[in-house]
Design a protein around this motif. Sequence first.
Motif, PDB file in Angstrom:
ATOM      1  N   PRO A 167      35.284  21.138  95.292  1.00 50.19           N
ATOM      2  CA  PRO A 167      33.973  21.698  94.935  1.00 50.19           C
ATOM      3  C   PRO A 167      33.082  20.702  94.213  1.00 50.19           C
ATOM      4  N   PHE A 168      31.794  20.946  94.302  1.00 51.27           N
ATOM      5  CA  PHE A 168      30.850  20.191  93.487  1.00 51.27           C
ATOM      6  C   PHE A 168      31.022  20.612  92.032  1.00 51.27           C
ATOM      7  N   ALA A 169      30.817  19.676  91.132  1.00 49.25           N
ATOM      8  CA  ALA A 169      30.978  19.962  89.708  1.00 49.25           C
ATOM      9  C   ALA A 169      30.009  21.050  89.274  1.00 49.25           C
ATOM     10  N   ALA A 170      30.471  21.916  88.392  1.00 56.22           N
ATOM     11  CA  ALA A 170      29.644  23.029  87.916  1.00 56.22           C
ATOM     12  C   ALA A 170      28.351  22.520  87.293  1.00 56.22           C
ATOM     13  N   GLY A 171      27.264  23.177  87.633  1.00 62.32           N
ATOM     14  CA  GLY A 171      25.971  22.803  87.071  1.00 62.32           C
ATOM     15  C   GLY A 171      25.302  21.637  87.760  1.00 62.32           C
ATOM     16  N   THR A 172      25.876  21.147  88.863  1.00 64.47           N
ATOM     17  CA  THR A 172      25.276  20.034  89.602  1.00 64.47           C
ATOM     18  C   THR A 172      24.935  20.475  91.016  1.00 64.47           C
ATOM     19  N   ALA A 173      24.071  19.742  91.648  1.00 61.86           N
ATOM     20  CA  ALA A 173      23.692  20.017  93.029  1.00 61.86           C
ATOM     21  C   ALA A 173      23.615  18.708  93.796  1.00 61.86           C
ATOM     22  N   PRO A 174      24.076  18.687  95.041  1.00 55.23           N
ATOM     23  CA  PRO A 174      23.974  17.458  95.839  1.00 55.23           C
ATOM     24  C   PRO A 174      22.513  17.163  96.146  1.00 55.23           C
ATOM     25  N   ARG A 175      22.218  15.911  96.455  1.00 53.05           N
ATOM     26  CA  ARG A 175      20.826  15.536  96.700  1.00 53.05           C
ATOM     27  C   ARG A 175      20.730  14.445  97.763  1.00 53.05           C
ATOM     28  N   CYS A 176      19.606  14.456  98.434  1.00 49.03           N
ATOM     29  CA  CYS A 176      19.278  13.427  99.411  1.00 49.03           C
ATOM     30  C   CYS A 176      18.296  12.454  98.786  1.00 49.03           C
ATOM     31  N   ALA A 183      23.119  10.035 100.409  1.00 52.01           N
ATOM     32  CA  ALA A 183      23.458  11.372  99.933  1.00 52.01           C
ATOM     33  C   ALA A 183      24.386  11.227  98.735  1.00 52.01           C
ATOM     34  N   THR A 184      24.145  12.015  97.712  1.00 52.88           N
ATOM     35  CA  THR A 184      24.922  11.907  96.474  1.00 52.88           C
ATOM     36  C   THR A 184      25.343  13.287  96.005  1.00 52.88           C
ATOM     37  N   ALA A 185      26.569  13.395  95.521  1.00 56.26           N
ATOM     38  CA  ALA A 185      27.052  14.649  94.954  1.00 56.26           C
ATOM     39  C   ALA A 185      28.066  14.329  93.865  1.00 56.26           C
ATOM     40  N   THR A 186      28.108  15.177  92.846  1.00 57.69           N
ATOM     41  CA  THR A 186      29.129  15.056  91.810  1.00 57.69           C
ATOM     42  C   THR A 186      30.241  16.030  92.161  1.00 57.69           C
ATOM     43  N   ILE A 187      31.411  15.499  92.455  1.00 55.58           N
ATOM     44  CA  ILE A 187      32.527  16.299  92.951  1.00 55.58           C
ATOM     45  C   ILE A 187      33.586  16.435  91.867  1.00 55.58           C
ATOM     46  N   ILE A 192      37.961  16.198  86.846  1.00 55.21           N
ATOM     47  CA  ILE A 192      37.279  14.917  86.601  1.00 55.21           C
ATOM     48  C   ILE A 192      36.049  14.845  87.499  1.00 55.21           C
ATOM     49  N   PRO A 193      34.857  14.829  86.930  1.00 46.79           N
ATOM     50  CA  PRO A 193      33.650  14.729  87.758  1.00 46.79           C
ATOM     51  C   PRO A 193      33.430  13.292  88.224  1.00 46.79           C
ATOM     52  N   VAL A 194      33.207  13.140  89.511  1.00 48.93           N
ATOM     53  CA  VAL A 194      33.010  11.813  90.096  1.00 48.93           C
ATOM     54  C   VAL A 194      31.766  11.857  90.978  1.00 48.93           C
ATOM     55  N   ASP A 195      30.862  10.916  90.774  1.00 51.80           N
ATOM     56  CA  ASP A 195      29.710  10.789  91.668  1.00 51.80           C
ATOM     57  C   ASP A 195      30.174  10.119  92.955  1.00 51.80           C
ATOM     58  N   VAL A 196      29.942  10.801  94.072  1.00 49.20           N
ATOM     59  CA  VAL A 196      30.298  10.271  95.387  1.00 49.20           C
ATOM     60  C   VAL A 196      29.008  10.118  96.187  1.00 49.20           C
ATOM     61  N   ALA A 197      28.858   8.978  96.843  1.00 49.21           N
ATOM     62  CA  ALA A 197      27.626   8.709  97.587  1.00 49.21           C
ATOM     63  C   ALA A 197      27.956   8.184  98.975  1.00 49.21           C
ATOM     64  N   ALA A 198      27.155   8.617  99.941  1.00 50.10           N
ATOM     65  CA  ALA A 198      27.184   8.066 101.294  1.00 50.10           C
ATOM     66  C   ALA A 198      25.882   7.309 101.497  1.00 50.10           C
ATOM     67  N   ILE A 199      25.973   6.079 101.984  1.00 46.50           N
ATOM     68  CA  ILE A 199      24.785   5.245 102.129  1.00 46.50           C
ATOM     69  C   ILE A 199      24.741   4.646 103.530  1.00 46.50           C
ATOM     70  N   HIS A 200      23.542   4.538 104.076  1.00 48.51           N
ATOM     71  CA  HIS A 200      23.347   3.902 105.383  1.00 48.51           C
ATOM     72  C   HIS A 200      22.080   3.062 105.320  1.00 48.51           C
ATOM     73  N   LEU A 201      22.252   1.755 105.299  1.00 52.02           N
ATOM     74  CA  LEU A 201      21.114   0.856 105.228  1.00 52.02           C
ATOM     75  C   LEU A 201      20.624   0.490 106.624  1.00 52.02           C
ATOM     76  N   SER A 202      19.353   0.173 106.706  1.00 52.97           N
ATOM     77  CA  SER A 202      18.748  -0.249 107.960  1.00 52.97           C
ATOM     78  C   SER A 202      19.208  -1.651 108.325  1.00 52.97           C
ATOM     79  N   TRP A 203      18.767  -2.123 109.488  1.00 50.48           N
ATOM     80  CA  TRP A 203      19.092  -3.480 109.906  1.00 50.48           C
ATOM     81  C   TRP A 203      18.382  -4.493 109.002  1.00 50.48           C
ATOM     82  N   PRO A 204      18.929  -5.711 108.923  1.00 51.43           N
ATOM     83  CA  PRO A 204      18.340  -6.747 108.062  1.00 51.43           C
ATOM     84  C   PRO A 204      16.958  -7.192 108.541  1.00 51.43           C
TER      85      PRO A 204
END
Length: 335
Positions: A167-176, A183-187, A192-204
Amino acid sequence: MMAQLTFLAMMACSAALLAGFFGALHPAFDSVSHFRMHVSVLTALLALSLLLASFYRLQAVAALVFAIACFATTMSALPGLSPQQAVAKPADRIVYSLLQMNLRFNNPTPKKVLSLIGRTNPDVITLDEVSRMWAKELGYIASAYPYRILCDYPNGIFGVALLSRRPFAAGTAPRCEPRGAMATATIDFGGIPVDVAAIHLSWPWPNEQYWQIGELAESLAGLGETAIMAGDCNAVPWSAAVRRVARLSGMTLMPSVGPTWIHRTLPDFLRRYAGLPIDHVFSKGGVTILSAARLEDTGSDHLPVLVEFTLRSDAPEDEHRSALAANDAPDRPRS
């Protein structure tokens, strides 16, 4: 005439290699650095051919030495040539897993992706190139991964997503983050609350990667003291772009698992040994990475990466460790 042309080609390749070390000065130089491994090999081959021409022998020797030195800076991205020692699984901590995948927006075999997820059963999944097609496909595993956020990219193709069994940590909400690049969420991992992020960068450069990292600077800096982030950075580990992401986020780049991308028309064995290592994992704080491995092809032009890690609730930032077993594995990584 052939020797002269070979000499000019060798010098051009040497100049490109040199420019790649100045990526922090301009993103154009950084774009060249992504192919350092391949250009080093090409320069060495040209230099070896010129050793037979006495007029260019001295220049060929110098270029050969330079090419070898440049190639040495990429060795950590070659599995088997620079093996990393795995961290033993601690008996008193829970081992968690994260699966990083660039799905490919038009993947013709989505069931392979879902099958891999079912077999590896990761705690959290970070996804790139989440197109509208994938929004439907990921719905089939909603019961297994009820905690999720999907972020649309303006073109409807290059979005990111974060799925979690925990579950996401109580009192937090995922965000774009801006334009669906992160995308970031505190799980909540067992309290133990951990910030988890998914990232996708454009081409160089000349595409927008350099400016996109600047747009994400505040979001990267805002990640919590204990965090893990994974994604397709479209940049190699020795590039200025990846170093900049690590610096802005205050995170440690996990040692590379090896090449993960090559053009989809080329065979898988070339991707594993001659592709580009552009899928990365970053971590900080109480995250200890135990092992990581590339998994089998699932119809994308990227290979999935499965990471095992543990958490420490009382670890200061300066004790953060990141270790990697750079092994290819058919299913789960070994430690």
